[in-house]
Scaffold this motif. Structure first.
Motif, PDB file in Angstrom:
ATOM      1  N   ASP A  79       0.825  -1.211   0.000  1.00 61.56           N
ATOM      2  CA  ASP A  79       0.000   0.000   0.000  1.00 61.56           C
ATOM      3  C   ASP A  79       0.856   1.256   0.000  1.00 61.56           C
ATOM      4  N   ASP A  80       2.076   1.163   0.561  1.00 57.13           N
ATOM      5  CA  ASP A  80       2.962   2.326   0.566  1.00 57.13           C
ATOM      6  C   ASP A  80       3.466   2.655  -0.841  1.00 57.13           C
ATOM      7  N   LEU A  81       3.630   1.649  -1.701  1.00 55.86           N
ATOM      8  CA  LEU A  81       4.031   1.896  -3.087  1.00 55.86           C
ATOM      9  C   LEU A  81       2.983   2.749  -3.790  1.00 55.86           C
ATOM     10  N   ASP A  82       1.732   2.396  -3.645  1.00 54.29           N
ATOM     11  CA  ASP A  82       0.645   3.159  -4.252  1.00 54.29           C
ATOM     12  C   ASP A  82       0.642   4.599  -3.750  1.00 54.29           C
ATOM     13  N   PHE A  83       0.694   4.780  -2.439  1.00 53.86           N
ATOM     14  CA  PHE A  83       0.626   6.107  -1.829  1.00 53.86           C
ATOM     15  C   PHE A  83       1.819   6.972  -2.238  1.00 53.86           C
ATOM     16  N   CYS A  84       3.007   6.412  -2.135  1.00 54.83           N
ATOM     17  CA  CYS A  84       4.217   7.200  -2.389  1.00 54.83           C
ATOM     18  C   CYS A  84       4.350   7.589  -3.854  1.00 54.83           C
ATOM     19  N   MET A  85       4.053   6.677  -4.772  1.00 51.92           N
ATOM     20  CA  MET A  85       4.215   7.023  -6.175  1.00 51.92           C
ATOM     21  C   MET A  85       3.244   8.119  -6.589  1.00 51.92           C
ATOM     22  N   ARG A  86       2.047   8.135  -6.004  1.00 51.32           N
ATOM     23  CA  ARG A  86       1.124   9.230  -6.309  1.00 51.32           C
ATOM     24  C   ARG A  86       1.624  10.543  -5.713  1.00 51.32           C
ATOM     25  N   ALA A  87       2.228  10.457  -4.521  1.00 51.46           N
ATOM     26  CA  ALA A  87       2.799  11.667  -3.915  1.00 51.46           C
ATOM     27  C   ALA A  87       3.979  12.186  -4.723  1.00 51.46           C
ATOM     28  N   TYR A  88       4.773  11.292  -5.299  1.00 56.37           N
ATOM     29  CA  TYR A  88       5.954  11.700  -6.052  1.00 56.37           C
ATOM     30  C   TYR A  88       5.598  12.428  -7.347  1.00 56.37           C
ATOM     31  N   GLN A  89       4.350  12.383  -7.748  1.00 60.30           N
ATOM     32  CA  GLN A  89       3.912  13.145  -8.914  1.00 60.30           C
ATOM     33  C   GLN A  89       3.784  14.633  -8.611  1.00 60.30           C
ATOM     34  N   ARG A  90       3.771  15.007  -7.339  1.00 59.45           N
ATOM     35  CA  ARG A  90       3.288  16.320  -6.940  1.00 59.45           C
ATOM     36  C   ARG A  90       4.363  17.293  -6.470  1.00 59.45           C
ATOM     37  N   GLU A 120       6.301 -10.063  -4.306  1.00 58.71           N
ATOM     38  CA  GLU A 120       6.519  -9.720  -5.711  1.00 58.71           C
ATOM     39  C   GLU A 120       5.203  -9.640  -6.464  1.00 58.71           C
ATOM     40  N   ARG A 121       4.306 -10.588  -6.201  1.00 61.06           N
ATOM     41  CA  ARG A 121       3.015 -10.575  -6.882  1.00 61.06           C
ATOM     42  C   ARG A 121       2.161  -9.393  -6.414  1.00 61.06           C
ATOM     43  N   ASP A 122       2.246  -9.083  -5.119  1.00 62.27           N
ATOM     44  CA  ASP A 122       1.476  -7.966  -4.576  1.00 62.27           C
ATOM     45  C   ASP A 122       1.940  -6.636  -5.179  1.00 62.27           C
ATOM     46  N   VAL A 123       3.256  -6.485  -5.328  1.00 66.99           N
ATOM     47  CA  VAL A 123       3.797  -5.272  -5.952  1.00 66.99           C
ATOM     48  C   VAL A 123       3.310  -5.156  -7.390  1.00 66.99           C
ATOM     49  N   ALA A 124       3.338  -6.266  -8.120  1.00 65.46           N
ATOM     50  CA  ALA A 124       2.867  -6.238  -9.501  1.00 65.46           C
ATOM     51  C   ALA A 124       1.392  -5.838  -9.572  1.00 65.46           C
ATOM     52  N   GLU A 125       0.561  -6.395  -8.686  1.00 62.80           N
ATOM     53  CA  GLU A 125      -0.861  -6.054  -8.692  1.00 62.80           C
ATOM     54  C   GLU A 125      -1.076  -4.573  -8.367  1.00 62.80           C
ATOM     55  N   THR A 126      -0.234  -4.032  -7.491  1.00 58.92           N
ATOM     56  CA  THR A 126      -0.332  -2.606  -7.175  1.00 58.92           C
ATOM     57  C   THR A 126       0.010  -1.759  -8.398  1.00 58.92           C
ATOM     58  N   LEU A 127       1.037  -2.154  -9.127  1.00 56.95           N
ATOM     59  CA  LEU A 127       1.396  -1.429 -10.345  1.00 56.95           C
ATOM     60  C   LEU A 127       0.266  -1.487 -11.360  1.00 56.95           C
ATOM     61  N   PHE A 128      -0.357  -2.657 -11.523  1.00 57.82           N
ATOM     62  CA  PHE A 128      -1.457  -2.778 -12.473  1.00 57.82           C
ATOM     63  C   PHE A 128      -2.598  -1.827 -12.086  1.00 57.82           C
ATOM     64  N   ALA A 129      -2.899  -1.755 -10.796  1.00 60.05           N
ATOM     65  CA  ALA A 129      -4.002  -0.912 -10.320  1.00 60.05           C
ATOM     66  C   ALA A 129      -3.682   0.572 -10.430  1.00 60.05           C
ATOM     67  N   LEU A 130      -2.394   0.910 -10.392  1.00 62.97           N
ATOM     68  CA  LEU A 130      -2.016   2.324 -10.447  1.00 62.97           C
ATOM     69  C   LEU A 130      -2.481   3.000 -11.734  1.00 62.97           C
ATOM     70  N   GLU A 131      -2.545   2.239 -12.803  1.00 64.14           N
ATOM     71  CA  GLU A 131      -2.930   2.836 -14.083  1.00 64.14           C
ATOM     72  C   GLU A 131      -4.332   3.434 -14.005  1.00 64.14           C
ATOM     73  N   ASP A 132      -5.186   2.859 -13.180  1.00 60.62           N
ATOM     74  CA  ASP A 132      -6.536   3.395 -13.013  1.00 60.62           C
ATOM     75  C   ASP A 132      -6.620   4.419 -11.883  1.00 60.62           C
ATOM     76  N   ARG A 133      -5.766   4.281 -10.862  1.00 61.91           N
ATOM     77  CA  ARG A 133      -5.877   5.129  -9.677  1.00 61.91           C
ATOM     78  C   ARG A 133      -5.112   6.444  -9.783  1.00 61.91           C
ATOM     79  N   ILE A 134      -4.089   6.465 -10.608  1.00 64.67           N
ATOM     80  CA  ILE A 134      -3.154   7.579 -10.583  1.00 64.67           C
ATOM     81  C   ILE A 134      -3.558   8.659 -11.589  1.00 64.67           C
ATOM     82  N   ALA A 135      -3.204   9.887 -11.290  1.00 66.25           N
ATOM     83  CA  ALA A 135      -3.434  10.990 -12.228  1.00 66.25           C
ATOM     84  C   ALA A 135      -2.374  10.938 -13.315  1.00 66.25           C
ATOM     85  N   LEU A 136      -2.812  10.718 -14.549  1.00 65.95           N
ATOM     86  CA  LEU A 136      -1.864  10.542 -15.647  1.00 65.95           C
ATOM     87  C   LEU A 136      -2.044  11.619 -16.712  1.00 65.95           C
TER      88      LEU A 136
END
Length: 318
Positions: A198-209, A237-253
């Motif tokens: 969950d920290d990967l999701d949160f931090c990568m969205r913060a790093y956009q800003r 490893e699988r959990d990280v991959a699933e987080t990356l897949f979900a980021l495409e929908d969750r993140i501001a692109l």
């Protein structure tokens, strides 16, 4: 509500044996103007008794209304209550070293456009502190262009941090090492459906800003013990991959560079997941993942190579 300088959010569940040491490491920081928000996920051990024995008025204890079962929603509750100009997190089984907050604040004050500062860390267990620091396992970070910060402490990433970090095999997203400017993360929340990443999701969205800096000195110590979620490396490893897949929908692109960088990294993740499925004896899942890798730029050739070599990879799997 009266504002404070730093909010420290500590999620906990059945870590009564560790949490006193974690809170003590915060109370010993040079920064006095802080609040320590401990959010308990309905512990059944002696956590609440330990917390009740702590005499520091800066410690505020709240309990979840119902069991969350993971750190994401528990951290979110802390974010809802935080009043600080800066937001930090600490896991209940870890601890901070002296000067951690002081050094991060010095960078924030010298670089107004910096949104996040993370530090190096060491791991430890009951036998002592491990000699290798996290940065020693992250050559990609140390080779990323950077310059000294205005404070003379740490280094500032040159260029766009999201684009730099999303391409890495090891992400600089250990949230217990980070300090965020509150204006960067005030509307962000951790996903409720991830236990490990969950920290990967949160931090990568913060790093956009905003800009990002780091401190090479290890200022956090991460405890290793039998209850760590990250012991199962294949699951992680699988959990990280699933987080990356979900980021495409969750993140501001809206930024085309961010979209392109994320899609390249997702393509690599599909290939890595395919190879992981081979090692786990799941040929159908492996082929499905490799075919999905074909849909992402930068990974098509590698996906084709893996599909062509599939009979050999299957034969020589571990």
């Amino acid at each position: 509500m009266t504002a404070v300088l730093v909010s420290v959010i500590i999620p906990t569940y059945n870590y009564g044996r560790f949490i006193g040491e974690a809170i003590n490491s915060v109370c010993k920081q040079e920064i006095e103007d802080l609040e320590i928000i401990v959010v308990d996920d309905l512990s059944t051990d002696n956590t609440m008794q330990v917390l009740a024995s702590i005499g520091d008025a800066r410690v505020k204890v709240v309990s979840m209304r119902e069991r969350a079962g993971g750190p994401g929603p528990v951290r979110n509750e802390g974010l809802n209550l935080a009043r600080g100009q800066f937001i930090t997190f600490l896991d209940a089984d870890d601890r901070w070293c002296p000067h951690k907050l002081e050094h991060q604040l010095a960078i924030m004050e010298s670089e107004p456009d910096i949104g996040a500062v993370f530090t190096n860390f060491l791991r430890f267990n009951d036998d002592g502190v491990f000699p290798q620091s996290w940065f020693e396992f992250m050559p990609e970070l140390l080779s990323t262009p950077s310059v000294p910060t205005g404070s003379g402490i740490g280094r500032r990433i040159v260029g766009d941090p999201f684009t730099q970090f999303i391409a890495m095999s090891q992400f600089p997203t250990f949230v217990q090492t980070l300090m965020f400017r509150t204006c960067i993360v005030k509307d962000l929340r951790f996903p409720a459906d991830k236990r490990m990443s969950d920290d990967l999701d949160f931090c990568m969205r913060a790093y956009q800003r905003g800009g990002v800096a780091y401190i090479p000195e290890p200022l956090v110590e991460v405890r290793r013990h039998g209850d760590n979620l990250s012991w199962d490396l294949k699951k992680l490893e699988r959990d990280v991959a699933e987080t990356l897949f979900a980021l495409e929908d969750r993140i501001a692109l809206d930024n085309p560079e961010h979209r392109s960088a994320l899609r390249r990294r997702i393509g690599k993740a599909w290939i890595d997941t395919g190879r992981l499925s081979i090692s786990e004896g799941s040929p159908g899942a492996a082929i499905c993942c490799l075919l999905k890798g074909l849909c992402y730029p930068g990974s098509r050739l590698q996906a084709l190579k893996n599909l062509a070599a599939f009979p050999y990879l299957w034969l020589w799997r571990d």
